[in-house]
Design a protein around this motif. Sequence first.
Motif, PDB file in Angstrom:
ATOM      1  N   PRO A   1       0.819  -1.222   0.000  1.00 34.21           N
ATOM      2  CA  PRO A   1       0.000   0.000   0.000  1.00 34.21           C
ATOM      3  C   PRO A   1       0.846   1.263   0.000  1.00 34.21           C
ATOM      4  O   PRO A   1       2.050   1.236   0.278  1.00 34.21           O
ATOM      5  N   ALA A   2       0.191   2.368  -0.291  1.00 31.34           N
ATOM      6  CA  ALA A   2       0.850   3.671  -0.194  1.00 31.34           C
ATOM      7  C   ALA A   2       0.949   4.084   1.267  1.00 31.34           C
ATOM      8  O   ALA A   2       0.151   3.655   2.108  1.00 31.34           O
ATOM      9  N   VAL A   3       1.969   4.887   1.580  1.00 30.92           N
ATOM     10  CA  VAL A   3       2.074   5.468   2.915  1.00 30.92           C
ATOM     11  C   VAL A   3       0.893   6.414   3.125  1.00 30.92           C
ATOM     12  O   VAL A   3       0.569   7.224   2.249  1.00 30.92           O
ATOM     13  N   GLU A   4       0.251   6.305   4.253  1.00 32.08           N
ATOM     14  CA  GLU A   4      -0.940   7.114   4.513  1.00 32.08           C
ATOM     15  C   GLU A   4      -0.575   8.567   4.818  1.00 32.08           C
ATOM     16  O   GLU A   4       0.513   8.857   5.319  1.00 32.08           O
ATOM     17  N   GLY A   5      -1.500   9.462   4.506  1.00 33.06           N
ATOM     18  CA  GLY A   5      -1.360  10.861   4.882  1.00 33.06           C
ATOM     19  C   GLY A   5      -0.516  11.701   3.945  1.00 33.06           C
ATOM     20  O   GLY A   5      -0.192  12.843   4.280  1.00 33.06           O
ATOM     21  N   ARG A   6      -0.155  11.160   2.772  1.00 35.42           N
ATOM     22  CA  ARG A   6       0.659  11.917   1.824  1.00 35.42           C
ATOM     23  C   ARG A   6      -0.229  12.573   0.756  1.00 35.42           C
ATOM     24  O   ARG A   6      -1.339  12.127   0.478  1.00 35.42           O
ATOM     25  N   ALA A   7       0.305  13.619   0.140  1.00 33.63           N
ATOM     26  CA  ALA A   7      -0.396  14.275  -0.965  1.00 33.63           C
ATOM     27  C   ALA A   7      -0.533  13.302  -2.133  1.00 33.63           C
ATOM     28  O   ALA A   7       0.214  12.319  -2.250  1.00 33.63           O
ATOM     29  N   ASP A   8      -1.485  13.570  -3.018  1.00 33.07           N
ATOM     30  CA  ASP A   8      -1.733  12.665  -4.143  1.00 33.07           C
ATOM     31  C   ASP A   8      -0.515  12.497  -5.040  1.00 33.07           C
ATOM     32  O   ASP A   8      -0.332  11.433  -5.648  1.00 33.07           O
ATOM     33  N   ASN A   9       0.308  13.534  -5.132  1.00 30.53           N
ATOM     34  CA  ASN A   9       1.482  13.447  -6.005  1.00 30.53           C
ATOM     35  C   ASN A   9       2.753  13.035  -5.256  1.00 30.53           C
ATOM     36  O   ASN A   9       3.844  13.080  -5.813  1.00 30.53           O
ATOM     37  N   ASP A  10       2.605  12.622  -3.996  1.00 34.81           N
ATOM     38  CA  ASP A  10       3.728  12.130  -3.199  1.00 34.81           C
ATOM     39  C   ASP A  10       3.554  10.618  -3.058  1.00 34.81           C
ATOM     40  O   ASP A  10       2.738  10.140  -2.272  1.00 34.81           O
ATOM     41  N   ILE A  11       4.327   9.853  -3.831  1.00 32.15           N
ATOM     42  CA  ILE A  11       4.068   8.411  -3.971  1.00 32.15           C
ATOM     43  C   ILE A  11       5.069   7.613  -3.145  1.00 32.15           C
ATOM     44  O   ILE A  11       6.046   7.053  -3.667  1.00 32.15           O
ATOM     45  N   ALA A  12       4.854   7.584  -1.839  1.00 30.00           N
ATOM     46  CA  ALA A  12       5.679   6.782  -0.941  1.00 30.00           C
ATOM     47  C   ALA A  12       4.973   5.452  -0.700  1.00 30.00           C
ATOM     48  O   ALA A  12       3.753   5.403  -0.528  1.00 30.00           O
ATOM     49  N   ILE A  13       5.735   4.357  -0.681  1.00 30.13           N
ATOM     50  CA  ILE A  13       5.167   3.008  -0.613  1.00 30.13           C
ATOM     51  C   ILE A  13       5.575   2.331   0.694  1.00 30.13           C
ATOM     52  O   ILE A  13       6.748   2.333   1.067  1.00 30.13           O
ATOM     53  N   ALA A  14       4.595   1.751   1.382  1.00 27.70           N
ATOM     54  CA  ALA A  14       4.837   0.996   2.612  1.00 27.70           C
ATOM     55  C   ALA A  14       4.996  -0.477   2.242  1.00 27.70           C
ATOM     56  O   ALA A  14       4.018  -1.205   2.067  1.00 27.70           O
ATOM     57  N   LEU A  15       6.230  -0.930   2.115  1.00 27.46           N
ATOM     58  CA  LEU A  15       6.516  -2.266   1.584  1.00 27.46           C
ATOM     59  C   LEU A  15       6.047  -3.362   2.540  1.00 27.46           C
ATOM     60  O   LEU A  15       6.227  -3.284   3.754  1.00 27.46           O
ATOM     61  N   ASP A  16       5.453  -4.405   1.958  1.00 28.80           N
ATOM     62  CA  ASP A  16       4.982  -5.562   2.718  1.00 28.80           C
ATOM     63  C   ASP A  16       6.140  -6.539   2.913  1.00 28.80           C
ATOM     64  O   ASP A  16       6.460  -7.329   2.029  1.00 28.80           O
ATOM     65  N   ARG A  17       6.775  -6.479   4.072  1.00 28.41           N
ATOM     66  CA  ARG A  17       7.923  -7.346   4.358  1.00 28.41           C
ATOM     67  C   ARG A  17       7.499  -8.725   4.847  1.00 28.41           C
ATOM     68  O   ARG A  17       8.311  -9.646   4.844  1.00 28.41           O
TER      69      ARG A  17
END
Length: 364
Positions: free
Chosen positions: A276-292
């Motif tokens: 999933p994407a990191v929560e709470g970021r702007a729509d154009n800020d694409i940080a990913i919360a990797l599933d380890r």
Amino acid sequence: MKLSKLGRIAAVAAVATIALTSCASNEGGTAPDSSSSASSLSGELVGIGASSQGSAQEAWIAGFQKANPEVTVNYDPQGSGAGRESFISGASAFAGSDSALSDDELAGTFAGCATDSKAIDIPVYISPIAVIFNVEGVDELNLDSATLAKIFKGDITTWNDPAIVALNPDAKLPAGNITAVHRSDDSGTTKNFADYLNKTAPDVWTEKPADPFPYNTGEGAQGTTGVVDAVKNGSGTIGYADASRAGDLGVAKIKVGEEFVGYTADAAAAVVAESPAVEGRADNDIAIALDRKTTDPTHYPLVLVSYAIACDSYEDADQSALVKAYLGYITSEEGQKVAADSAGSAPLSSDLTEKVTSAIDSIK
């Protein structure tokens, strides 16, 4: 002082800079076309950051050269932490980083960005992290996350430790000491490695993932090249590095579910696609919360997503045009293929490419 001037100072001062005259025919998210009319772009673009991107950046700069002969791109692979610091101070127009900006960093100011604007994280490079080793008489090595964590934490110190023997019953493991090599500089690769261990072996790796290596154990080495060289030139050594730099060193398989899995670009990409994407970021800020924690053996959870960090609005319009053109190229189908061919990275998925293109288009 304008960002472009600061960038020129950084470029001259950088010892490890990759510098090539570069080019692109577009200022948006499309790959440059060498058959198109001459580019109107000119100037200098400075990036500083992740050494994991080093091979890809060399190839990207060479490809960008074909369409913009009046543009010079410099990328200095000082490491993710140095890249973010340089970008925040305005010494570079973009940063390469194996970890997205933290909430604290996003809450601050960015010298090269327009007033009241912020920075954004744009995924540009997906790659497995290889656990590399150099142990005489050992060609194959299986490790689960708890054992790997104990090795790098310093709890396991010899190669014939019962925990390693149990995972490798057919291997002729020596009684010699283990030298675990980690990054001495602030490194997004370290943060990803630590995140994997913290998520999958939390009882062992108790420190919160961060760019600095958290324990006073093993041997530190500067940058990806430093870690690889230390493992290659040592004896009984083990380290972690972007898979593109593993070379002919031994590479351990890690336990995923009930199987031991070697890295592939596809297996790394599969983890990113389902994260999933990191929560709470702007729509154009694409940080990913990797599933380890995946247990699917077709996945390789020891993976990094490396970002280009840019302003969503630049103080200098010329820098904005150059950043948009360059990031548009490296995230295009052509740019991703160039990186895959040169560094063994996994191309961005079509869904992620669509989001990335929209984010790049939003830069002003």
